[in-house]
Design a protein around this motif. Structure first.
Motif, mmCIF file in Angstrom:
data_model
loop_
_atom_site.group_PDB
_atom_site.id
_atom_site.type_symbol
_atom_site.label_atom_id
_atom_site.label_comp_id
_atom_site.label_asym_id
_atom_site.label_seq_id
_atom_site.Cartn_x
_atom_site.Cartn_y
_atom_site.Cartn_z
ATOM 1 N N VAL A 24 -11.100 6.420 0.226
ATOM 2 C CA VAL A 24 -9.744 6.750 -0.191
ATOM 3 C C VAL A 24 -9.011 7.514 0.903
ATOM 4 O O VAL A 24 -7.826 7.271 1.170
ATOM 5 N N LEU B 153 -7.305 3.888 -7.603
ATOM 6 C CA LEU B 153 -7.103 4.171 -6.182
ATOM 7 C C LEU B 153 -8.252 3.622 -5.352
ATOM 8 O O LEU B 153 -8.055 3.072 -4.265
ATOM 9 N N VAL C 58 -0.213 3.689 -3.111
ATOM 10 C CA VAL C 58 -1.245 4.693 -2.793
ATOM 11 C C VAL C 58 -0.735 6.123 -2.975
ATOM 12 O O VAL C 58 -1.406 6.944 -3.623
ATOM 13 N N THR D 200 -8.001 0.786 -2.630
ATOM 14 C CA THR D 200 -8.512 1.081 -1.287
ATOM 15 C C THR D 200 -9.411 -0.047 -0.793
ATOM 16 O O THR D 200 -9.322 -0.481 0.364
ATOM 17 N N GLY E 191 0.810 -1.214 0.000
ATOM 18 C CA GLY E 191 0.000 0.000 0.000
ATOM 19 C C GLY E 191 0.846 1.267 0.000
ATOM 20 O O GLY E 191 0.627 2.164 -0.835
ATOM 21 N N ALA F 14 -7.758 5.189 3.436
ATOM 22 C CA ALA F 14 -6.589 4.448 2.955
ATOM 23 C C ALA F 14 -5.339 5.316 3.020
ATOM 24 O O ALA F 14 -4.268 4.863 3.430
ATOM 25 N N ILE F 15 -5.495 6.587 2.611
ATOM 26 C CA ILE F 15 -4.342 7.499 2.637
ATOM 27 C C ILE F 15 -3.872 7.718 4.073
ATOM 28 O O ILE F 15 -2.666 7.714 4.358
ATOM 29 N N VAL G 109 -2.053 4.658 5.160
ATOM 30 C CA VAL G 109 -0.714 4.587 4.565
ATOM 31 C C VAL G 109 0.215 5.585 5.234
ATOM 32 O O VAL G 109 1.381 5.272 5.529
ATOM 33 N N LYS H 275 -2.284 8.721 -5.782
ATOM 34 C CA LYS H 275 -2.873 9.988 -5.352
ATOM 35 C C LYS H 275 -2.266 11.160 -6.133
ATOM 36 O O LYS H 275 -2.970 12.091 -6.541
#
Length: 352
Positions: free
Chosen positions: A245, A233, A210, A237, A206, A248-249, A252, A214
């Protein structure tokens, strides 16, 4: 295989001896390493053999690294199932050896990567494995591998072994300058993410994908490519097990922060160990200097005593010789006049 528990741990010593200055020793140690890997049980591959080979890759001797890579290729041929499961660990360890200054190590690393990647059981990426190997060895061929993956129809489940082969290439492709190259990578990531088996399989990768997805979704000028990146993305995710998203960001970023903290802690530990070693070395040096000074002082005193003893002996010898000159008796105790130990009355030196 009754000898296996005693023989397999000797692999590290055999690898070390491949750097010997004697050609016969190098040849014998190479044969020994081949025999050990051939005789080991498949269960020993992941627990004993591969960790020893990873340790050998840190050696400064190129012959040790080349032999370790050749033995890894041998493991891939004899126990493909075990090597396939270890691909997430093998790829990051072997890839840096591709850029070694010695061509023998480079060739061995290239062959090892190809053999290890071919142990992967996913039939969808089998035809693209040679192109992926070429992309790892020559970064300029990254897009050739991505184009082959783009033409691949993913129907089989994607596990961690498959992701360990694909993700480094896709991450590099997302950093290409051409927007179409980024789009191709986004398409492959979306197709791949829909067939990921479990979130745990894709979780280690990831942070690799990711942030780059992005950037593409936000910075590329073409709306079509931004939409494809956003779709990829979202698929990634979902594969990671996150509901959005942003989540997920955040996850990460949290993982990257945790990794940064662990790396900082490791650096601090290394610095502390280095400081302790420096202090220990300084203490030993100080103790050695003290011992050296004490030894020099003791030697100076001994030399002084020896000179004093020598002077005293010379002085006593002079006094003795002077007494002998003054004495009427010779060395045998006889009179120097009459030749008798007890002088007669008629002797000139008679004393009564």
């Amino acid at each position: 295989r009754p000898a296996e528990p005693y023989v397999v741990p000797l692999l590290a010593a055999a690898l070390d001896e491949t750097a010997s200055s004697s050609g016969s020793v190098r040849e014998a140690s190479d044969d020994t390493a081949v025999a050990i890997v051939s005789s080991c049980h498949p269960l020993a591959i992941s627990t004993l053999i591969v960790p020893i080979l990873f340790e050998a890759l840190q050696s400064p001797e190129w012959r040790v690294k080349a032999c370790a890579l050749e033995r890894l290729t041998q493991c891939a041929e004899t126990s493909p199932d075990r090597i396939s499961a270890l691909l997430p660990e093998i790829i990051p360890k072997v890839t840096p050896q591709v850029w070694d200054t010695k061509p023998q190590v480079t060739r061995a690393a290239s062959a090892s990567i190809l053999a290890c990647c071919q142990t992967n059981v996913n039939p969808d990426i089998k035809p693209a494995i040679p192109a992926i190997r070429n992309a790892i060895v020559k970064p300029t061929e990254t897009m050739k591998a991505v184009d082959e993956l783009k033409a691949t129809t993913f129907v089989s489940p994607v596990d961690a072994s498959t992701l360990s082969i694909l993700c480094p290439i896709l991450s590099r492709g997302l950093k290409e300058k051409q927007a179409l190259s980024k789009r191709s990578c986004c398409v492959v990531i979306e197709n791949m993410s829909r067939l990921v088996e479990t979130p745990d399989a894709v979780a280690p990768f990831g942070p690799l994908l990711v942030p780059e997805l992005k950037k593409v979704a936000e910075n590329v000028a073409f709306e079509d490519i931004r939409d494809v990146a956003l779709s990829a993305l979202k698929a990634l995710t979902k594969a990671l097990g996150h509901s959005s998203v942003d989540e997920a960001i955040k996850s990460v970023m949290a993982e990257e922060a945790k990794a940064a903290e662990e790396e900082q802690a490791r650096i601090e530990r290394a610095r502390e160990e280095e400081r302790q070693r420096a202090e220990e070395l300084a203490r030993k040096e100080l103790a050695e200097r003290k011992q050296w000074k004490e030894a020099m002082e003791a030697q100076r005193l001994l030399d002084k005593l020896a000179l004093e003893e020598e002077a005293k002996a010379k002085h006593e010898d002079i006094i003795k010789k002077d007494k002998e000159k003054r004495s009427v008796k010779g060395k045998g105790g006889k009179c120097q006049g009459c030749g008798l130990k007890k002088c007669k009355k008629t002797c000139l030196f008679y004393s009564g």
